[in-house]
Design an enzyme around this catalytic site. Structure first.
Site, PDB file in Angstrom:
ATOM      1  N   LYS A 156       8.958   6.795  -7.833  1.00 56.99           N
ATOM      2  CA  LYS A 156       7.724   6.331  -8.413  1.00 56.99           C
ATOM      3  C   LYS A 156       7.121   5.174  -8.070  1.00 56.99           C
ATOM      4  O   LYS A 156       7.900   3.832  -7.544  1.00 56.99           O
ATOM      5  CB  LYS A 156       7.774   5.419  -9.949  1.00 56.99           C
ATOM      6  CG  LYS A 156       6.893   5.342 -10.910  1.00 56.99           C
ATOM      7  CD  LYS A 156       6.476   5.134 -12.156  1.00 56.99           C
ATOM      8  CE  LYS A 156       7.119   6.555 -13.208  1.00 56.99           C
ATOM      9  NZ  LYS A 156       6.065   7.281 -13.878  1.00 56.99           N
ATOM     10  N   THR A 168      10.335  11.078 -12.529  1.00 56.09           N
ATOM     11  CA  THR A 168       9.917   8.898 -11.775  1.00 56.09           C
ATOM     12  C   THR A 168      10.164   8.075 -12.535  1.00 56.09           C
ATOM     13  O   THR A 168      10.082   6.958 -12.739  1.00 56.09           O
ATOM     14  CB  THR A 168       8.899   9.333 -11.181  1.00 56.09           C
ATOM     15  OG1 THR A 168       7.501   9.483 -12.657  1.00 56.09           O
ATOM     16  CG2 THR A 168       8.768  10.412 -10.495  1.00 56.09           C
ATOM     17  N   HIS A 204     -13.707 -12.418  14.998  1.00 53.79           N
ATOM     18  CA  HIS A 204     -14.814 -13.479  15.334  1.00 53.79           C
ATOM     19  C   HIS A 204     -15.413 -14.567  14.710  1.00 53.79           C
ATOM     20  O   HIS A 204     -16.028 -14.416  13.701  1.00 53.79           O
ATOM     21  CB  HIS A 204     -15.900 -12.346  16.581  1.00 53.79           C
ATOM     22  CG  HIS A 204     -15.536 -11.148  16.483  1.00 53.79           C
ATOM     23  ND1 HIS A 204     -13.887 -11.346  17.910  1.00 53.79           N
ATOM     24  CD2 HIS A 204     -15.377  -9.658  16.736  1.00 53.79           C
ATOM     25  CE1 HIS A 204     -14.034 -10.224  18.318  1.00 53.79           C
ATOM     26  NE2 HIS A 204     -14.135 -10.066  17.491  1.00 53.79           N
TER      27      HIS A 204
END
Length: 307
Positions: A12, A57, A259
């Site tokens: 999960k 799960t 930059h």
């Protein structure tokens, strides 16, 4: 054409769990995003659809929340270790557990004396603001005997407004970049570091202190390095961590060069003396490297820091 099953795992993903610890009027928050991946004797569910060896799960999700109550959350690493040990130890078909955790930081809101008196409280210790500097991460892997803990952070934005140069590089017919002898150096740090703690016989690191100290040395190296390239700065950041934190053998960085270009103000009759910049979003240079303790093996996946 015959086929065979390769590597497989299930679990999960992204279980958001917020744990409030109440120490009287003082509260503490741990805010985690936990992903569980389990593997082992799982061939039959793929070949025939038999779920005989499959822990749902949904059960792994429930375990995350139950463990937050039963064990608390001392640190992301310690919580992940509890989970991994449980899944491998409690289910025979599960031979390997990988727990990935993101941790979101909160800091206490400082309230004014006037407001505190107005609402009838001497001091407020239950109000928080979400920290926006970085996300702490960890990955714990356990196979029943050996541990691997890789922790780190992402989205930590840093900048040096001077003490950075970039010149003397290769130039060909496509090169237009001008050499820089005083530039802004900025990046958004994604980093992972691997601990040399690997079995229960070893002394376990202090996870919270280790994270705080590793982050401190990383930032100090960034600030204190007179940089001739982002690569040089990266190496100094990693070396500072390795040299000061004995529990860490490997550090990997992914550093995008954020930059900043000087804006041409001459059309307006103005001189731009390294004052006004355009912060470019993309494209960006991407500098990545691993720094190792001498004699250690590189085990952090090269794509783990740049997802």
């Amino acid at each position: 054409m015959a086929t065979i099953l390769g590597q497989n795992q299930y679990g999960k993903a992204e279980n958001r769990v917020v744990k409030i610890t109440r120490d009287g009027d003082t509260h503490h928050i741990k805010d985690l995003n936990v992903s569980v991946a389990l593997s082992g004797d799982m061939d039959d569910v793929h070949y025939s659809g038999s779920n005989a060896n499959v822990l749902p799960t949904d059960t792994t999700k429930n375990t995350v929340y139950a463990f937050a109550k039963e064990y608390g959350i001392e640190s992301a690493e310690q919580f992940g270790i509890h989970l991994a040990r449980w899944f491998v130890g409690s289910q025979e078909p599960i031979q390997r557990a990988r727990i990935r955790i993101e941790e979101y930081g909160w800091e206490r809101i400082a309230t004014s004396d006037a407001n505190s008196k107005f609402i009838g409280a001497d001091e407020v210790k239950h109000s928080f603001v979400r920290q926006g500097q970085e996300t702490r991460v960890t990955q714990i892997t356990y196979d029943g005997q050996n541990w691997e803990v890789i922790s780190g952070l992402k989205d930590l934005v840093v900048m040096n407004s001077t003490n950075s140069e970039f010149w003397g590089y290769v130039k060909d017919k496509y090169t237009t970049l001008q050499e820089a002898y005083d530039r802004i150096l900025a990046t958004q740090v994604s980093s992972r570091w691997r601990f040399n703690w690997s079995d229960d016989e070893q002394r376990m690191p202090n996870w919270e202190k280790s994270y705080a100290e590793t982050r401190k040395h990383m930032l100090q190296a960034f600030a204190e390095t007179y940089s001739l390239s982002l690569q040089q700065t990266l190496y100094q950041m990693g070396s500072r961590i390795i040299n000061h934190r004995s529990e860490i053998d490997e550090v990997r960085f992914s550093l995008p060069n954020k930059h900043h270009f000087l804006v041409d103000l001459e059309p307006f009759g103005l001189k731009n003396d390294n004052e006004v910049y355009f912060a470019a979003d993309r494209p960006y240079g991407l500098i990545e490297a691993t720094i190792l303790r001498d004699g250690a093996d590189a085990r952090i996946p090269v794509d783990m820091t740049n997802l």
